[in-house]
Each structure stands twice: as structure tokens, then as C-alpha cells.
Scaffold this motif. Structure first.
Motif, short mmCIF file in Angstrom:
data_model
loop_
_atom_site.label_atom_id
_atom_site.label_comp_id
_atom_site.label_asym_id
_atom_site.label_seq_id
_atom_site.Cartn_x
_atom_site.Cartn_y
_atom_site.Cartn_z
N MET A 140 0.84 -1.18 0.00
CA MET A 140 0.00 0.00 0.00
C MET A 140 0.89 1.24 0.00
N ASN A 141 1.11 1.78 -1.19
CA ASN A 141 1.86 3.02 -1.35
C ASN A 141 3.22 2.98 -0.65
N GLY A 142 3.98 1.92 -0.93
CA GLY A 142 5.33 1.81 -0.38
C GLY A 142 5.42 1.10 0.95
N GLU A 143 4.28 0.78 1.57
CA GLU A 143 4.27 0.10 2.85
C GLU A 143 3.70 -1.30 2.67
N ILE A 144 4.25 -2.24 3.44
CA ILE A 144 3.80 -3.63 3.39
C ILE A 144 3.07 -3.97 4.67
N GLY A 145 1.86 -4.50 4.53
CA GLY A 145 1.10 -4.99 5.68
C GLY A 145 0.78 -6.46 5.48
N CYS A 146 0.88 -7.23 6.54
CA CYS A 146 0.69 -8.68 6.44
C CYS A 146 -0.21 -9.19 7.56
N VAL A 147 -0.91 -10.27 7.29
CA VAL A 147 -1.67 -10.99 8.31
C VAL A 147 -1.23 -12.44 8.27
N PRO A 148 -1.15 -13.10 9.44
CA PRO A 148 -0.71 -14.50 9.45
C PRO A 148 -1.80 -15.42 8.92
N THR A 149 -1.39 -16.47 8.23
CA THR A 149 -2.34 -17.47 7.73
C THR A 149 -2.41 -18.69 8.65
N CYS A 150 -1.47 -18.80 9.58
CA CYS A 150 -1.48 -19.92 10.53
C CYS A 150 -2.13 -19.49 11.84
N ALA A 151 -2.85 -20.40 12.46
CA ALA A 151 -3.53 -20.12 13.72
C ALA A 151 -2.49 -19.88 14.82
N SER A 152 -2.79 -18.92 15.71
CA SER A 152 -1.87 -18.61 16.80
C SER A 152 -2.41 -19.11 18.13
N ASN A 153 -3.15 -20.23 18.10
CA ASN A 153 -3.72 -20.76 19.33
C ASN A 153 -2.61 -21.26 20.25
N ILE A 154 -2.86 -21.17 21.55
CA ILE A 154 -1.91 -21.60 22.57
C ILE A 154 -2.51 -22.77 23.33
N ARG A 155 -1.70 -23.81 23.58
CA ARG A 155 -2.15 -24.97 24.33
C ARG A 155 -1.49 -24.99 25.69
N LEU A 156 -2.29 -25.03 26.74
CA LEU A 156 -1.78 -25.06 28.10
C LEU A 156 -1.49 -26.49 28.53
N PRO A 157 -0.53 -26.67 29.47
CA PRO A 157 -0.27 -28.02 30.01
C PRO A 157 -1.50 -28.56 30.74
N SER A 158 -1.64 -29.85 30.71
CA SER A 158 -2.73 -30.54 31.39
C SER A 158 -2.21 -31.90 31.86
N PRO A 159 -2.93 -32.60 32.73
CA PRO A 159 -2.44 -33.90 33.20
C PRO A 159 -2.14 -34.89 32.08
N ASP A 160 -2.94 -34.87 31.01
CA ASP A 160 -2.69 -35.81 29.91
C ASP A 160 -1.70 -35.25 28.88
N CYS A 161 -1.33 -33.97 29.01
CA CYS A 161 -0.36 -33.37 28.09
C CYS A 161 0.48 -32.36 28.89
N PRO A 162 1.42 -32.84 29.70
CA PRO A 162 2.15 -31.93 30.60
C PRO A 162 3.12 -30.99 29.92
N CYS A 219 5.39 8.64 7.27
CA CYS A 219 6.20 8.51 6.06
C CYS A 219 6.32 9.88 5.38
N ASN A 220 7.42 10.07 4.69
CA ASN A 220 7.71 11.32 3.97
C ASN A 220 7.79 12.54 4.90
N ALA A 221 8.05 12.29 6.21
CA ALA A 221 8.21 13.41 7.13
C ALA A 221 9.65 13.93 7.06
N GLU A 222 9.82 15.23 6.91
CA GLU A 222 11.15 15.83 6.82
C GLU A 222 11.64 16.20 8.22
N LEU A 223 12.10 15.17 8.95
CA LEU A 223 12.52 15.38 10.34
C LEU A 223 13.94 15.93 10.44
N GLU A 224 14.75 15.81 9.35
CA GLU A 224 16.12 16.30 9.42
C GLU A 224 16.19 17.80 9.70
#
Length: 347
Positions: free
Chosen positions: A122-144, A237-242
């Protein structure tokens, strides 16, 4: 010559009148009860009658009055490409291209640099979204000891269960699991038995303009790991900070916007005006990045009338150093530099 220009002008005017007359927006809206599910990276916009929400057409796809192009990506419907005056092709507005790994992408073009990301230029900038799920699995007695592994032939990592800890115990350490000493004692809530763990915010995904920063935490009522994200803007972007660098100095560290501004996100604008601080620039090869930040919610309103809230990073101080991320490369940017003193703040 004048006659030719007049003739062409008449043709264009007739085409526009024909297109306008063919669209009838006087009838009552008859929309599906639920909005359509759009593919990843495709905006949900109003049709030409501002009646029903439809999936926006993308670059190179056919478009019409009732099937508009994705204006969030600066696309417009060019009716001069096809002979059918009611149908056009979505074209990108003239904008800066994006360079990622030596590959040039046009403004408005979508692409997948890897199977794990769906991106848009988008006008010189790149934006991305992940295609893989970011689910988190907590420990449990059957899966420590759960951990992520790469399965041959599959793009996204999957969870597997180990009965003994591995050398890399980040997932199990972050899971913050603690057994009760008494069998008959039940906690009042998951939070009562929670060891709070929170990672540092990652660096902003863009060196200028709007980007994304994220962290992982279990600081919630369920004591479950979740990925939090916030919008961020290190500098416009395009800010003349110098020009703000004082004589005898090599850097301007934390300049502040002198005029109120509205943040823009995917064609939507913040309701309030802000005077944020930004990270400046140096003339000796150093770059300036956020050092102390605060997180607050910002309300955005879109042209379609919808509004939403997003957490956003606000800079308090910046530091200038030689550990600089590569320009316009959100995948190779360093994530090792910490930001201190960050906290949530209601603004």
C-alpha cells in the motif's frame, strides 16, 4: 484538434451518464441477514448504493457499481478497459511500489512471501496478516509438556504432547501451570492459581506509517496464553525530520507533532485528534526507535459508518543506536531491543 477533443469528451460523458442511469438505488435495501465471509486480506465494503455489504473486488478483478473495488487499498474501477460500460477492472492508484527481498510489488497488489503470511503493498508500505492459527495450548495432566513442531509437507506448525520436558521450555514456562497441594482444595478461579507471564512488545512492523506490534501474555481471568496486538506508528512517512536537528547535533530524538492529526487505518480515521510523539532521525547512520511507550485505545470510524477500537502504542521517549532494522522489511527487523515502562492507559 478541438473537434477531436470535443468528440472524446462527449463520448466519456455519455458513458458516464449511461453507467449512472443503469444503477437504480431508489428501491429499498434487500440484503442477506448475514454479511458475507471474505477471503483473508479482502475488505468488507458497502455497495455503490451504500446499501449492502459486499466483499471488495481486488486488483485485476472485474468490478461494477454494485461490486466496488477495495478503496482501503486505493483501488478504483476503470470502466475504460472493457467494452461493457457497466463493468470495469480494478486498478491501483498511482503509488509507491514495495521492495521485499528484491521483488517489486505494485501499490495495491496482494502477495504471499511465504505460506505463513498474506501481504499487501500500500503506497510503499507492506502490511501482512498470518495465515497460521496462533492458538496456545496449556499443560494438562494428559499433556504436561505441549510444544509446537514442524510437520513435513505442512506449512503451519502443530501441537504435540511430550511426557518429559524438552531443552526448549519456553512454551511450558509461559504456560504457567501449577498444581494444587491439596486434592480437596479447589481454586475460586483460574486467576487465583495463575503465575502471570508477559513477553515484551515486539518492534513495530513498519519503520514509518502504521504498523503492528504484538506480545504474548496470560494476564487474564482464564490464565490462558493469548497474543495481544496493538497498532504503532514510529514516524509518519515522507516526514522531513532532518530539518528539526539543531545546529551541532546529529540527531533529533523524540519530535512531537505540532498540529493535531488523525490516525488512518485501512481507510478509516481516528475520531479524536492527537498530537503524538515520534522517533526522529540521525545524520550519522544511527536510527531512532521507541524506548518508553504507553498503550491506549483509539476509536476509528470508517466511510461505511462502522466504528471500531484498536489498542495503539504512544511513544514517550526514543533512543538512537546502530542496531537498525532493514528498511521496509518487516520479517528481518530486529526484535531484541526492549521497550521499558509500557503500561495500559485510558486516554
Amino acid at each position: 484538434m478541438a473537434g477531436t477533443v470535443f468528440t472524446r469528451s462527449c463520448i466519456v460523458l455519455c458513458l458516464l451518464l449511461h453507467t449512472a442511469l443503469c444503477q437504480d438505488c431508489t428501491r429499498p435495501c434487500d440484503c442477506p441477514p448475514e454479511s458475507p465471509l471474505c477471503p483473508v486480506g479482502t475488505s468488507l465494503v458497502l455497495d455503490g448504493c451504500s446499501c449492502c455489504k459486499v466483499c471488495a473486488r481486488q486488483a485485476g478483478e472485474p468490478c461494477s457499481f454494485l461490486e466496488p473495488c477495495d478503496h482501503h487499498k486505493d483501488l478504483y474501477c476503470d470502466y475504460g478497459v472493457l467494452s461493457d460500460t457497466e463493468t470495469g477492472i480494478c486498478m491501483a492508484q498511482e503509488g509507491q511500489t514495495c521492495d521485499l527481498g528484491g521483488v517489486i510489488y505494485r501499490s495495491g497488489e496482494t502477495f504471499q512471501p511465504s505460506c505463513k503470511h498474506h501481504c499487501v503493498c500500500m503506497n510503499g508500505e507492506i502490511g501482512c496478516v498470518p495465515t497460521c492459527a496462533s492458538n496456545i495450548r496449556l499443560p494438562s495432566p494428559d499433556c504436561p509438556y505441549p510444544r509446537r513442531v514442524q510437520i513435513p509437507g505442512k506449512c503451519c506448525e502443530e501441537w504435540v504432547c511430550d511426557q518429559i520436558p524438552q531443552e526448549d521450555t519456553f512454551q511450558s514456562a509461559m504456560a504457567a501451570y501449577r498444581e494444587l497441594s491439596g486434592q480437596d482444595v479447589q481454586p475460586e478461579s483460574a486467576r487465583d492459581n495463575c503465575i502471570v507471564q508477559t513477553t515484551d512488545w515486539s518492534e513495530c512492523s513498519a519503520t514509518c506509517g502504521m504498523g503492528v506490534s504484538s506480545r504474548v501474555t496470560n494476564d487474564n481471568e482464564q490464565c490462558q496464553l493469548e497474543r495481544q496486538s496493538r497498532m504503532c506508528m514510529i514516524r509518519p512517512c515522507n516526514a522531513e525530520l532532518e530539518k528539526d536537528i539543531k545546529r551541532g547535533k546529529k540527531c533529533v530524538r523524540t519530535p512531537k507533532s505540532q498540529r493535531g492529526m488523525r490516525f488512518e487505518l485501512s481507510g478509516c480515521h481516528s475520531v479524536r485528534l492527537y498530537k503524538p510523539k515520534f522517533c526522529g532521525v540521525c545524520t550519522d547512520g544511527r536510527c531512532c526507535t521507541p524506548h518508553t511507550t504507553v498503550t491506549a485505545e483509539v476509536e476509528f470510524r470508517c466511510p461505511e459508518g462502522d466504528s471500531f477500537r484498536k489498542k495503539m502504542m504512544f511513544i514517550k521517549t526514543c533512543s538512537c543506536h546502530h542496531d537498525c532494522p532493514r528498511e521496509n522489511d518487516i520479517f528481518l527487523a530486529s526484535n531484541s531491543r526492549r521497550m521499558i515502562g509500557d503500561y495500559d492507559n485510558d486516554m
